[in-house]
Enzyme design. Structure first.
Site, short mmCIF file in Angstrom:
data_model
loop_
_atom_site.label_atom_id
_atom_site.label_comp_id
_atom_site.label_asym_id
_atom_site.label_seq_id
_atom_site.Cartn_x
_atom_site.Cartn_y
_atom_site.Cartn_z
CG ASP A 239 -41.44 -91.26 91.32
OD1 ASP A 239 -42.56 -91.17 90.89
OD2 ASP A 239 -40.97 -91.08 92.37
CG ASP B 23 -47.53 -91.78 91.24
OD1 ASP B 23 -46.92 -92.54 91.79
OD2 ASP B 23 -48.55 -91.91 90.86
#
Length: 283
Positions: free
Chosen positions: A207, A209
């Site tokens: 991802d 974040d």
């Protein structure tokens, strides 16, 4: 013997023969699970341990890091490969990228960081937290064996968790120049060095974040991308094990030499028994 710490499905990709489980009890408690030990076709021993337990019952904070590392050391492991799921702090490191970091920035605060916390004090150098030879070997193996984009070097900032970052924290880490963020690099890397084990990790980006607009990290996103990264990591680990140099060419095997600060005669007998496997040669 080569150790591997990671997700419970990854060691299945190795062509191990004569596998058996070892229940290891250590002075620091029990490891996260029994250690699965087998042999590659060329005879190389491999010991696998799931960091969070078979059913992911341990959080990043409560994982028995000391027992995990000690158990591998007791079984004869000299080199440890690891894998981590991480968030990206850079636009050019998208999900499903593999990163082999060379530095760590520690932002944890509730963990047991050392084997030497009472009765025997050790001040060990840790400027280079990952074995440089293992790190380069792992990065090369990732490039050769997987179709993933591979980024070598960079800083892994390790947070306590289990919550993800706030936006303010994520932006702070980006401004600091860090590349990836996760929850499990520390104290694993510190303990591996104290145990004089070569240690390096391949991190799979799951991802962005929370710093990136319209990118709010969720557990489902992390799990989906971690599953995709698993195939890349499996092939990387297999190549790294198959092509591992026979001899260690680094200083990890005597990393603690000259670092024991407590005179041998001042170390209580029960403490000496506890640390004998780790520093007995220096006492």
């Amino acid at each position: 013997m080569i150790g591997f710490i990671g997700g419970s499905g990854i060691y299945d990709s190795l062509p191990l023969e004569d596998t058996e489980e070892h229940d290891v009890t250590t002075p620091y408690g029990d490891p996260a699970a029994p250690v699965t030990v087998g042999a590659m076709p060329d005879g190389t021993g491999v010991a696998f341990l799931p960091r969070h337990g078979r059913d992911h019952q341990y959080s990043p904070t409560t994982a028995p890091y000391r027992a995990n590392i000690y158990a591998l050391k007791e079984l004869g492991v000299e080199r440890v490969l690891a894998s981590n799921a991480v968030g990206s702090l850079r636009e050019d490191l998208p999900p499903r990228t593999l990163v082999v970091p060379d530095q760590i920035f520690d932002r944890t605060r509730k963990r047991e960081y050392t084997f030497f916390d009472e009765g025997c004090v050790v001040h060990m150098p840790f400027a280079e937290p990952y074995c440089p030879h293992m790190k380069s070997h792992l990065a090369e193996s990732a490039r050769e064996a997987s179709d993933a984009e591979v980024h070598e070097d960079g800083t892994y900032v390790c947070i306590e968790g289990p919550q993800y970052s706030t936006k303010a924290e994520s932006e702070h880490f980006r401004a600091s120049g860090f590349e990836i963020i996760g929850m499990t690099a520390i104290p694993e890397a510190k303990l591996a060095r104290e145990a004089e084990l070569c240690y390096a990790t391949v991190a799979g980006v799951t991802d962005y974040d929370v710093w990136k607009e319209e990118s709010e990290v969720t557990l489902q996103e992390v799990l989906d991308n971690a599953a995709a990264n698993e195939e890349f990591i499996k092939s990387t680990v297999r190549r790294a094990v198959e092509n591992m140099p026979e001899a260690r060419e680094c200083d990890c095997g005597h990393a603690v030499e000259g670092s024991v600060n407590t005179p041998t005669e001042a170390i209580p007998e029960d403490v000496r028994e506890r640390v004998e496997l780790l520093v007995g040669d220096y006492l």
